[in-house]
Write an enzyme that holds these catalytic residues in place. Structure first.
Site, short mmCIF file in Angstrom:
data_model
loop_
_atom_site.label_atom_id
_atom_site.label_comp_id
_atom_site.label_asym_id
_atom_site.label_seq_id
_atom_site.Cartn_x
_atom_site.Cartn_y
_atom_site.Cartn_z
N CYS B 37 0.81 -1.21 0.00
CA CYS B 37 0.00 0.00 0.00
C CYS B 37 0.84 1.26 0.00
O CYS B 37 0.33 2.35 -0.17
CB CYS B 37 -0.96 0.00 1.19
N ASP B 39 2.49 2.51 2.56
CA ASP B 39 2.60 3.16 3.87
C ASP B 39 4.05 3.11 4.35
O ASP B 39 4.73 2.10 4.16
CB ASP B 39 1.75 2.42 4.91
N CYS B 62 -2.44 4.85 6.52
CA CYS B 62 -3.85 4.85 6.89
C CYS B 62 -4.01 4.99 8.40
O CYS B 62 -3.05 4.93 9.15
CB CYS B 62 -4.49 3.55 6.42
N CYS B 105 -0.82 -3.62 9.11
CA CYS B 105 -0.43 -2.37 9.78
C CYS B 105 0.21 -2.68 11.13
O CYS B 105 1.17 -2.03 11.54
CB CYS B 105 -1.64 -1.46 10.01
#
Lengths: 240, 127
Positions: B37, B39, B62, B105
């Site tokens: 993603c 991140d 996020c 995450c």
């Protein structure tokens, strides 16, 4: 994912091309199945559950793909499976036509993009392993710097035109630098594709050579950067 | 799926956001990312006598990634290096009620702690 089970892509081809390769027809059990249709009862046949995107296009596990050839094959197969042609057939056949079409579309989208194509191949051969999470320090530093500039821009008052446009210039330059980096990475990947394909022509069965496995490691490294570059470019474009 | 209240709380009031001096010998820096993603997360620990006395993070990602790293900095403070090394991403998942698609995450936060600790160790073994 056990996809490269017994035979290579080219041997299985579109697997109904050669007699005896395809499993018997699901509807009438006839062995006379050719190119996704049963010759006896004309039923449409499902893709083998363990088939893969390369195999259905009969292009072997090569990474340089002729886009015109791919498109041509895609249209051929699309016509063959199109749900419109199965409206008056049995429910089971309608379902197969839908499933095959969905699989085909995904295959075409994936193979059309060099990054996605390469990522797919890596996944096929190595299973669902994740890409490396460590990233070269230089790239990370640049990304953090850009993100901090973006933050400053968001916190700068709308009325402060001078400051905002100065920040935007910085971001514009950063974006160009990232694009430059991206195109260098693409060139590197392209180079690895050439090496891969050269080794691929001599490959037998499912034995990917050590040299090929080494290439996969290098490809993964490049692939792991692509997500960050995409993301930062998107973030910059959102404010410019 | 909506974010849990705890994620929203960390997102709106991130704990220990910011940076420590990277060059300080007492500071270990861990930088990790999620290639899927894009991140990125930076987590820094200030260590004194084998105990983490301060922690800072900076995450561009996020809400779940921000909350995971914010929580991680809260948890590591006051812990020894060995204790901090034991923190598992599943504990973060449970605390924040992360849905399956956001588990990566929490993995990122665990990796960041470990990366920061090993950076600190590397910095201090050479001399």
């Amino acid at each position: 994912m056990e996809i490269l089970s017994q035979k290579t892509g080219s041997e299985r081809g579109p697997f109904f091309e050669k007699p005896g390769v395809a499993p018997p027809c699901w509807n009438c059990a006839s062995n006379n199945v050719k190119m996704y249709n049963c010759v006896s009862c004309t039923s449409i046949q499902q893709f083998l559950h363990d088939t893969d995107y390369f195999t259905i296009f009969n292009i072997g596990y090569t990474l340089h793909i002729d886009p015109e050839n791919l498109e041509k094959k895609y249209y051929e197969l699309s016509r063959r499976f199109h749900p419109d042609y199965y409206q008056n057939r049995s429910k089971a056949e309608q379902e197969i036509s839908l499933e095959n079409t969905a699989f085909l579309n995904k295959a075409y989208q994936t193979l059309s993009d060099p990054f996605k194509r390469c990522a797919y191949l890596v996944q096929l051969i190595e299973g669902d392993k994740n890409l490396p999470t460590e990233v070269p320090a230089a790239l990370f530093e640049e990304i953090f710097e850009i993100q901090e500039t973006l933050e400053t821009l968001r916190d700068t008052d709308e009325s402060d035109e001078a400051a905002r446009s100065a920040l935007k210039t910085v971001l514009q330059n950063a974006s160009e630098h990232m694009l430059q980096f991206e195109s260098e990475e693409k060139a590197q990947l392209d180079h690895l594709f050439t090496k891969w394909d050269a080794l691929e022509t001599g490959r037998k069965e499912r034995d990917f050579s050590d040299a090929q496995k080494k290439l996969l490691v290098q490809m993964k490294q490049i692939l792991s950067h692509a997500g960050y570059i995409d993301r930062i470019l998107q973030d910059i474009n959102a404010v410019l | 799926m909506a974010y849990s209240d705890k994620v929203i709380d960390h997102y709106n009031n991130p704990r220990n956001m910011g940076s420590l001096d990277k060059k300080d010998k007492k500071v270990g820096t861990g930088v990790v990312g999620a290639p899927e993603c894009g991140d990125v997360m930076k987590l820094q620990l200030k260590i004194s006598g084998g105990v983490i006395e301060d922690a800072r993070f900076k995450t561009f990602g996020c809400g779940s990634a921000i909350a995971s790293s914010s929580l991680a900095t809260e948890w590591v403070k006051g812990k020894t290096l060995d204790e901090a090394f034991q923190i598992k991403n599943t504990e973060i998942v449970n605390e924040l009620n992360l849905p399956p698609v956001k588990i990566h995450c929490s993995v990122l936060a665990e990796d960041a702690i470990k990366a920061a600790i090993s950076d600190y160790k590397k910095k201090n073994e050479t001399e």
